[in-house]
Scaffold this motif. Sequence first.
Motif, mmCIF file in Angstrom:
data_model
loop_
_atom_site.group_PDB
_atom_site.id
_atom_site.type_symbol
_atom_site.label_atom_id
_atom_site.label_comp_id
_atom_site.label_asym_id
_atom_site.label_seq_id
_atom_site.Cartn_x
_atom_site.Cartn_y
_atom_site.Cartn_z
ATOM 1 N N PRO A 50 0.802 -1.231 0.000
ATOM 2 C CA PRO A 50 0.000 0.000 0.000
ATOM 3 C C PRO A 50 0.834 1.280 0.000
ATOM 4 N N ASP A 51 1.963 1.308 0.714
ATOM 5 C CA ASP A 51 2.778 2.522 0.731
ATOM 6 C C ASP A 51 3.414 2.795 -0.635
ATOM 7 N N VAL A 52 3.759 1.735 -1.349
ATOM 8 C CA VAL A 52 4.312 1.895 -2.703
ATOM 9 C C VAL A 52 3.217 2.387 -3.645
ATOM 10 N N GLN A 53 2.030 1.811 -3.518
ATOM 11 C CA GLN A 53 0.912 2.247 -4.349
ATOM 12 C C GLN A 53 0.640 3.732 -4.135
ATOM 13 N N GLN A 54 0.682 4.170 -2.892
ATOM 14 C CA GLN A 54 0.446 5.579 -2.583
ATOM 15 C C GLN A 54 1.535 6.457 -3.196
ATOM 16 N N SER A 55 2.790 6.027 -3.121
ATOM 17 C CA SER A 55 3.894 6.803 -3.691
ATOM 18 C C SER A 55 3.845 6.858 -5.212
ATOM 19 N N LEU A 56 3.318 5.797 -5.838
ATOM 20 C CA LEU A 56 3.223 5.744 -7.300
ATOM 21 C C LEU A 56 1.994 6.471 -7.837
ATOM 22 N N ASN A 57 1.021 6.714 -6.987
ATOM 23 C CA ASN A 57 -0.260 7.256 -7.430
ATOM 24 C C ASN A 57 -0.093 8.524 -8.275
ATOM 25 N N GLY A 58 -0.572 8.451 -9.507
ATOM 26 C CA GLY A 58 -0.545 9.599 -10.405
ATOM 27 C C GLY A 58 0.807 9.872 -11.041
ATOM 28 N N LYS A 59 1.829 9.080 -10.727
ATOM 29 C CA LYS A 59 3.159 9.287 -11.299
ATOM 30 C C LYS A 59 3.220 8.636 -12.673
ATOM 31 N N LYS A 60 3.747 9.378 -13.631
ATOM 32 C CA LYS A 60 3.896 8.860 -14.987
ATOM 33 C C LYS A 60 5.308 8.310 -15.148
ATOM 34 N N LEU A 61 5.375 7.069 -15.607
ATOM 35 C CA LEU A 61 6.657 6.408 -15.835
ATOM 36 C C LEU A 61 6.798 6.075 -17.314
ATOM 37 N N ARG A 62 8.032 6.030 -17.762
ATOM 38 C CA ARG A 62 8.321 5.658 -19.147
ATOM 39 C C ARG A 62 9.444 4.630 -19.141
ATOM 40 N N ILE A 63 9.203 3.534 -19.844
ATOM 41 C CA ILE A 63 10.248 2.557 -20.122
ATOM 42 C C ILE A 63 10.673 2.826 -21.558
ATOM 43 N N SER A 64 11.956 3.106 -21.745
ATOM 44 C CA SER A 64 12.485 3.421 -23.057
ATOM 45 C C SER A 64 13.443 2.326 -23.495
ATOM 46 N N VAL A 65 13.057 1.608 -24.545
ATOM 47 C CA VAL A 65 13.909 0.567 -25.110
ATOM 48 C C VAL A 65 14.739 1.263 -26.184
ATOM 49 N N GLY A 121 14.925 11.808 -14.291
ATOM 50 C CA GLY A 121 13.757 12.358 -13.617
ATOM 51 C C GLY A 121 13.867 12.209 -12.120
ATOM 52 N N ASP A 122 12.778 11.829 -11.505
ATOM 53 C CA ASP A 122 12.667 11.713 -10.056
ATOM 54 C C ASP A 122 13.472 10.503 -9.558
ATOM 55 N N THR A 123 14.693 10.759 -9.072
ATOM 56 C CA THR A 123 15.565 9.658 -8.646
ATOM 57 C C THR A 123 15.016 8.925 -7.423
ATOM 58 N N GLU A 124 14.309 9.635 -6.557
ATOM 59 C CA GLU A 124 13.692 8.977 -5.401
ATOM 60 C C GLU A 124 12.648 7.962 -5.869
ATOM 61 N N LEU A 125 11.877 8.340 -6.882
ATOM 62 C CA LEU A 125 10.898 7.435 -7.470
ATOM 63 C C LEU A 125 11.609 6.247 -8.123
ATOM 64 N N GLY A 126 12.734 6.505 -8.777
ATOM 65 C CA GLY A 126 13.512 5.439 -9.391
ATOM 66 C C GLY A 126 14.004 4.423 -8.370
ATOM 67 N N LEU A 127 14.479 4.909 -7.241
ATOM 68 C CA LEU A 127 14.929 4.005 -6.176
ATOM 69 C C LEU A 127 13.763 3.217 -5.595
ATOM 70 N N LEU A 128 12.613 3.859 -5.468
ATOM 71 C CA LEU A 128 11.420 3.169 -4.979
ATOM 72 C C LEU A 128 11.055 2.020 -5.921
ATOM 73 N N VAL A 129 11.053 2.286 -7.228
ATOM 74 C CA VAL A 129 10.716 1.259 -8.214
ATOM 75 C C VAL A 129 11.731 0.115 -8.142
ATOM 76 N N LYS A 130 13.007 0.438 -8.135
ATOM 77 C CA LYS A 130 14.061 -0.577 -8.083
ATOM 78 C C LYS A 130 13.954 -1.429 -6.824
ATOM 79 N N ASN A 131 13.840 -0.775 -5.672
ATOM 80 C CA ASN A 131 13.768 -1.509 -4.406
ATOM 81 C C ASN A 131 12.506 -2.354 -4.314
ATOM 82 N N THR A 132 11.404 -1.856 -4.856
ATOM 83 C CA THR A 132 10.153 -2.614 -4.838
ATOM 84 C C THR A 132 10.278 -3.868 -5.691
#
Length: 158
Positions: free
Chosen positions: A42-57, A116-127
């Motif tokens: 739930p805490d990750v879901q809350q942190s991700l809420n409304g955040k736009k992410l892009r995966i670039s190949v 972009g948001d490096t804190e968000l990047g660390l959250l995604v990686k750690n999750t």
Amino acid sequence: MSQSRFLLPEPVGKLLSLLPVYPGSLLFATGLNIALKGDLPPDVQQSLNGKKLRISVTDAKLSFDFKWENGRFAACGKDGEPDLTIGASAHDFLLLARRQEDPDTLFFSRRLSMEGDTELGLLVKNTLDAIELPVFELGKLAPARVLGRIKPGGRGQG
């Protein structure tokens, strides 16, 4: 060993770049929803809420834009800047999905980028590191009867 050996050829990337963005993003978001099956705390879901992410190949010149909303990942159009962009070659993303390579190793060897948001990047990686995901196996995506007709070297039987 040179990593350029594992990049898609430039003409393939140019051809793939002509594909419309939204259908690919929709498929990618759907795949994420299936793969994660409610495993996001739930805490990750809350942190991700409304955040736009892009995966670039990068070598395929493809990107997948998505965000977390209403308890799931949803595809986005390419309009506006994402909060976080994660980029790598198709081969390196495959290595990550198969857990044959560590994201930190790819990042420090400049084969994986985060903008972009490096804190968000660390959250995604750690999750992703904390979730027990099955190893991605390409063979499980196609029925056995189709794969059985494919010989090593890429030629089918007929």
